[in-house]
Design an enzyme around this catalytic site. Structure first.
Site, PDB file in Angstrom:
ATOM      1  N   ARG A  44       0.445  -1.408  11.667  1.00 49.20           N
ATOM      2  CA  ARG A  44       0.030  -2.813  11.746  1.00 49.20           C
ATOM      3  C   ARG A  44       0.995  -3.756  11.056  1.00 49.20           C
ATOM      4  NH1 ARG A  44      -5.078  -3.574  12.869  1.00 49.20           N
ATOM      5  NH2 ARG A  44      -5.482  -5.345  11.485  1.00 49.20           N
ATOM      6  N   VAL A  57      -4.092   9.613  12.310  1.00 49.22           N
ATOM      7  CA  VAL A  57      -4.990  10.778  12.274  1.00 49.22           C
ATOM      8  C   VAL A  57      -6.182  10.509  13.199  1.00 49.22           C
ATOM      9  CG1 VAL A  57      -6.510  12.161  10.809  1.00 49.22           C
ATOM     10  CG2 VAL A  57      -4.288  11.373   9.938  1.00 49.22           C
ATOM     11  N   LYS A  80      -0.008   2.738  -2.157  1.00 50.13           N
ATOM     12  CA  LYS A  80      -0.177   2.961  -0.708  1.00 50.13           C
ATOM     13  C   LYS A  80       0.961   2.293   0.061  1.00 50.13           C
ATOM     14  CE  LYS A  80      -3.654   2.394   2.990  1.00 50.13           C
ATOM     15  NZ  LYS A  80      -3.356   1.282   3.864  1.00 50.13           N
ATOM     16  N   HIS A 109       0.426   1.952   7.358  1.00 51.68           N
ATOM     17  CA  HIS A 109      -0.641   0.963   7.597  1.00 51.68           C
ATOM     18  C   HIS A 109      -1.105   1.034   9.053  1.00 51.68           C
ATOM     19  CE1 HIS A 109      -2.265  -2.611   5.257  1.00 51.68           C
ATOM     20  NE2 HIS A 109      -2.853  -2.774   6.424  1.00 51.68           N
ATOM     21  N   SER A 112     -11.774  -1.801   0.686  1.00 58.76           N
ATOM     22  CA  SER A 112     -10.715  -2.813   0.723  1.00 58.76           C
ATOM     23  C   SER A 112     -11.029  -3.966  -0.223  1.00 58.76           C
ATOM     24  CB  SER A 112     -10.586  -3.342   2.149  1.00 58.76           C
ATOM     25  OG  SER A 112      -9.744  -4.464   2.199  1.00 58.76           O
ATOM     26  N   ARG A 172      -8.744   3.736  12.061  1.00 58.57           N
ATOM     27  CA  ARG A 172      -9.447   3.165  13.215  1.00 58.57           C
ATOM     28  C   ARG A 172     -10.605   4.014  13.746  1.00 58.57           C
ATOM     29  NH1 ARG A 172      -4.038   1.882  13.789  1.00 58.57           N
ATOM     30  NH2 ARG A 172      -3.518  -0.332  14.012  1.00 58.57           N
ATOM     31  N   TYR A 210      -5.337  -5.557  -2.858  1.00 59.10           N
ATOM     32  CA  TYR A 210      -4.257  -6.431  -2.396  1.00 59.10           C
ATOM     33  C   TYR A 210      -3.979  -7.330  -3.586  1.00 59.10           C
ATOM     34  CZ  TYR A 210      -4.530  -5.247   2.599  1.00 59.10           C
ATOM     35  OH  TYR A 210      -4.463  -4.616   3.810  1.00 59.10           O
ATOM     36  N   TYR A 231      -8.030  -7.335  16.712  1.00 58.52           N
ATOM     37  CA  TYR A 231      -7.585  -7.222  15.316  1.00 58.52           C
ATOM     38  C   TYR A 231      -7.562  -5.753  14.875  1.00 58.52           C
ATOM     39  CZ  TYR A 231      -6.986  -8.248  10.384  1.00 58.52           C
ATOM     40  OH  TYR A 231      -6.491  -8.292   9.100  1.00 58.52           O
ATOM     41  N   THR A 246      -1.988  -1.505  -2.395  1.00 61.44           N
ATOM     42  CA  THR A 246      -1.267  -1.507  -1.113  1.00 61.44           C
ATOM     43  C   THR A 246      -0.004  -2.351  -1.251  1.00 61.44           C
ATOM     44  OG1 THR A 246      -3.304  -1.160   0.091  1.00 61.44           O
ATOM     45  CG2 THR A 246      -1.463  -2.084   1.330  1.00 61.44           C
TER      46      THR A 246
HETATM   47  C1  FMN Z   1      -8.466  -3.334  11.163  1.00 64.23           C
HETATM   48  C2  FMN Z   1      -7.722  -2.721  10.032  1.00 64.23           C
HETATM   49  C3  FMN Z   1      -7.790  -3.303   8.777  1.00 64.23           C
HETATM   50  C4  FMN Z   1      -7.112  -2.728   7.711  1.00 64.23           C
HETATM   51  N1  FMN Z   1      -7.254  -3.261   6.465  1.00 64.23           N
HETATM   52  C5  FMN Z   1      -6.636  -2.683   5.420  1.00 64.23           C
HETATM   53  C6  FMN Z   1      -6.865  -3.147   4.107  1.00 64.23           C
HETATM   54  O1  FMN Z   1      -7.660  -4.041   3.877  1.00 64.23           O
HETATM   55  N2  FMN Z   1      -6.171  -2.559   3.108  1.00 64.23           N
HETATM   56  C7  FMN Z   1      -5.271  -1.539   3.316  1.00 64.23           C
HETATM   57  O2  FMN Z   1      -4.660  -1.049   2.385  1.00 64.23           O
HETATM   58  N3  FMN Z   1      -5.090  -1.053   4.559  1.00 64.23           N
HETATM   59  C8  FMN Z   1      -5.752  -1.591   5.598  1.00 64.23           C
HETATM   60  N4  FMN Z   1      -5.607  -1.064   6.844  1.00 64.23           N
HETATM   61  C9  FMN Z   1      -4.758   0.133   7.027  1.00 64.23           C
HETATM   62  C10 FMN Z   1      -5.582   1.394   6.825  1.00 64.23           C
HETATM   63  O3  FMN Z   1      -5.943   1.557   5.488  1.00 64.23           O
HETATM   64  C11 FMN Z   1      -4.811   2.646   7.260  1.00 64.23           C
HETATM   65  O4  FMN Z   1      -3.572   2.663   6.596  1.00 64.23           O
HETATM   66  C12 FMN Z   1      -4.595   2.733   8.752  1.00 64.23           C
HETATM   67  O5  FMN Z   1      -5.692   2.248   9.474  1.00 64.23           O
HETATM   68  C13 FMN Z   1      -4.352   4.176   9.128  1.00 64.23           C
HETATM   69  O6  FMN Z   1      -3.996   4.282  10.442  1.00 64.23           O
HETATM   70  P1  FMN Z   1      -4.985   4.657  11.632  1.00 64.23           P
HETATM   71  O7  FMN Z   1      -5.791   3.452  11.915  1.00 64.23           O
HETATM   72  O8  FMN Z   1      -4.023   4.981  12.712  1.00 64.23           O
HETATM   73  O9  FMN Z   1      -5.818   5.836  11.206  1.00 64.23           O
HETATM   74  C14 FMN Z   1      -6.318  -1.583   7.922  1.00 64.23           C
HETATM   75  C15 FMN Z   1      -6.281  -0.981   9.184  1.00 64.23           C
HETATM   76  C16 FMN Z   1      -6.991  -1.521  10.220  1.00 64.23           C
HETATM   77  C17 FMN Z   1      -6.977  -0.828  11.550  1.00 64.23           C
END
Ligand code: FMN
Length: 386
Positions: free
Chosen positions: A287, A317, A260, A284, A129, A338, A153, A45, A179
């Site tokens: 994802r 980053v 966002k 994101h 979050s 991450r 959200y 995940y 977001t």
């Molecule tokens: C496991 C996971 C869960 C995430 N959950 C959210 C979230 O709840 N809300 C949100 O706005 N972004 C979420 N994101 C996106 C992150 O805020 C962020 O945009 C993203 O991880 C940045 O990229 P990077 O992982 O390459 O640094 C999530 C990312 C990951 C990896």
């Protein structure tokens, strides 16, 4: 005054006494060890992305086609990474991006609290979050003096949205990050192949299950009938927002509102015209959509479109040099995703602090060597597209 780069002296000096760092020093090693520490479902995940993960890779690789131009005879023994964000002076330009399952990334299942404590220890704000294992009020209480931001959200039920935002205000969060790109979940083959979506298993729903308005929509409380509560959550999770919703969103709070997921300059311009306080360039982390455009490549045009507005960036980053490049290309602050989740898996708060301090130390030393001692020194003229 201490510089973040002093960390390397601490490490080398400890080495004289036979000590080596407890956690990995390179990102690749961090990722490898986190995989071993996490359950397979949580790992897939967190590590996975949309489609064949092309956008996820592009986010990282795009940093490679930007280079910082070294400038000499500007050496200073003191550097300054501090920035001003929404009226707060922060010691660093880093942010912890919202990670909805950070709660289940730590071994104790309280990763939101570990993240909040890392924010308190480092001065790096947590963007909490909507999807947490511990309610936002409990998370806020662990952030010490470091300001925190709340990521929304937006639920389809407007009164639940209003309640979540009101609670965030009352808990002391200093901005609401809405977001935009996740009203529906992106196509994620890794998770689909194990049919694993943590929230549908009841994980990370504490903000909903503790919310009086959400609870008022249920026939029985979540602890008595978790299945129906999860179903109610799934049905109201993502409101497909349009431009018409912005005025309503804005009316929910006096806090700064940040959007966002904005990557197009026209969207940025219109959002600012309609009263938004910050633009958060993000894909994101690859994802959600697998279109292949890297966030960092979208940043310069967005910066140019809204020169007087706070612009944040995340996605891809991994290092201090990525942070420096993002600042030079126009970000006011830079989110890490991450990497801190992997730090959390390896060492909870300590693991996250380790990851953040490494990134800050590398950024500091790069700024020192290349002659850009403060954040305002970094502008587009410092960058070359390779
Ligand atoms: C496991 C996971 C869960 C995430 N959950 C959210 C979230 O709840 N809300 C949100 O706005 N972004 C979420 N994101 C996106 C992150 O805020 C962020 O945009 C993203 O991880 C940045 O990229 P990077 O992982 O390459 O640094 C999530 C990312 C990951 C990896």
């Amino acid at each position: 005054m201490a510089n973040f780069g002093d960390r390397q002296n601490e490490i080398y000096l400890a080495g004289l006494g036979g000590q080596v760092p407890a956690y990995p020093m390179s990102y690749d090693e961090l990722e490898r060890r986190a995989e071993l520490a996490m359950s397979p479902g949580t790992w897939s995940y967190v590590a996975g992305g949309a489609g064949d993960e092309r956008t996820q890779r592009a986010n990282r690789e795009a940093f490679d086609h930007w280079g910082l131009v070294p400038r000499m005879l500007r050496a200073t023994t003191e550097r300054d990474q501090s920035v001003e964000l929404f009226g707060h002076r922060l010691p660093t330009p880093l942010l912890m991006s919202p990670i909805g399952v950070i709660g289940i990334c730590t071994q104790d299942g309280h990763g939101d609290l570990a993240t909040a404590r890392a924010a308190a220890a480092t001065g790096v704000p947590m963007i909490a979050s909507t999807l947490t294992e511990d309610p936002m009020e409990v998370v806020a209480a662990e952030q010490g003096e470091t300001p925190g931001f709340f990521q929304l959200y937006c639920p389809t039920d407007p009164e639940v949205a209003q309640s979540l935002v009101g609670r965030a205000e009352d808990a002391g969060y200093r901005a609401i990050v809405v977001t935009l790109d996740t009203w529906v979940t992106g196509w994620r083959p890794r998770d689909l192949s194990t049919a694993n979506f943590p929230q549908l298993r009841g994980r990370c729903l504490a903000n909903y299950f503790s919310d009086p308005v959400f609870r008022s929509r249920l026939a029985a409380p979540p602890d008595e009938d978790p299945g129906s509560a999860i179903l109610a959550w799934a049905q109201m999770f993502g409101r497909p927002l349009g431009w018409d919703d912005l005025a309503w969103l804005r009316s929910l709070t006096d806090l700064p509102v940040v959007l966002k997921g904005i990557c197009h300059p026209d969207d940025a311009r219109r959002a600012v015209d309609e009263g938004v306080d910050g633009i958060y360039v993000s894909t994101h982390g690859g994802r959600q959509a697998n279109g292949g455009i890297a966030a960092i490549d979208c940043l310069p045009a967005v910066r140019e479109a809204v020169p007087d507005t706070t612009v944040l960036l995340d996605s891809g980053v991994r290092s201090g040099s990525d942070v420096v490049k993002a600042l030079a290309l126009g970000a006011d602050a830079v989110g890490v995703g991450r990497p801190y989740a992997f730090g959390a898996a390896l060492g909870g708060t300590d693991g996250i602090v380790h990851v953040l301090r490494n990134i800050l130390a590398e950024a500091d030393l790069l700024m020192a060597v290349d002659g850009y001692p403060t954040v305002p020194d970094l502008g587009p003229e410092a960058m070359r597209r390779l």
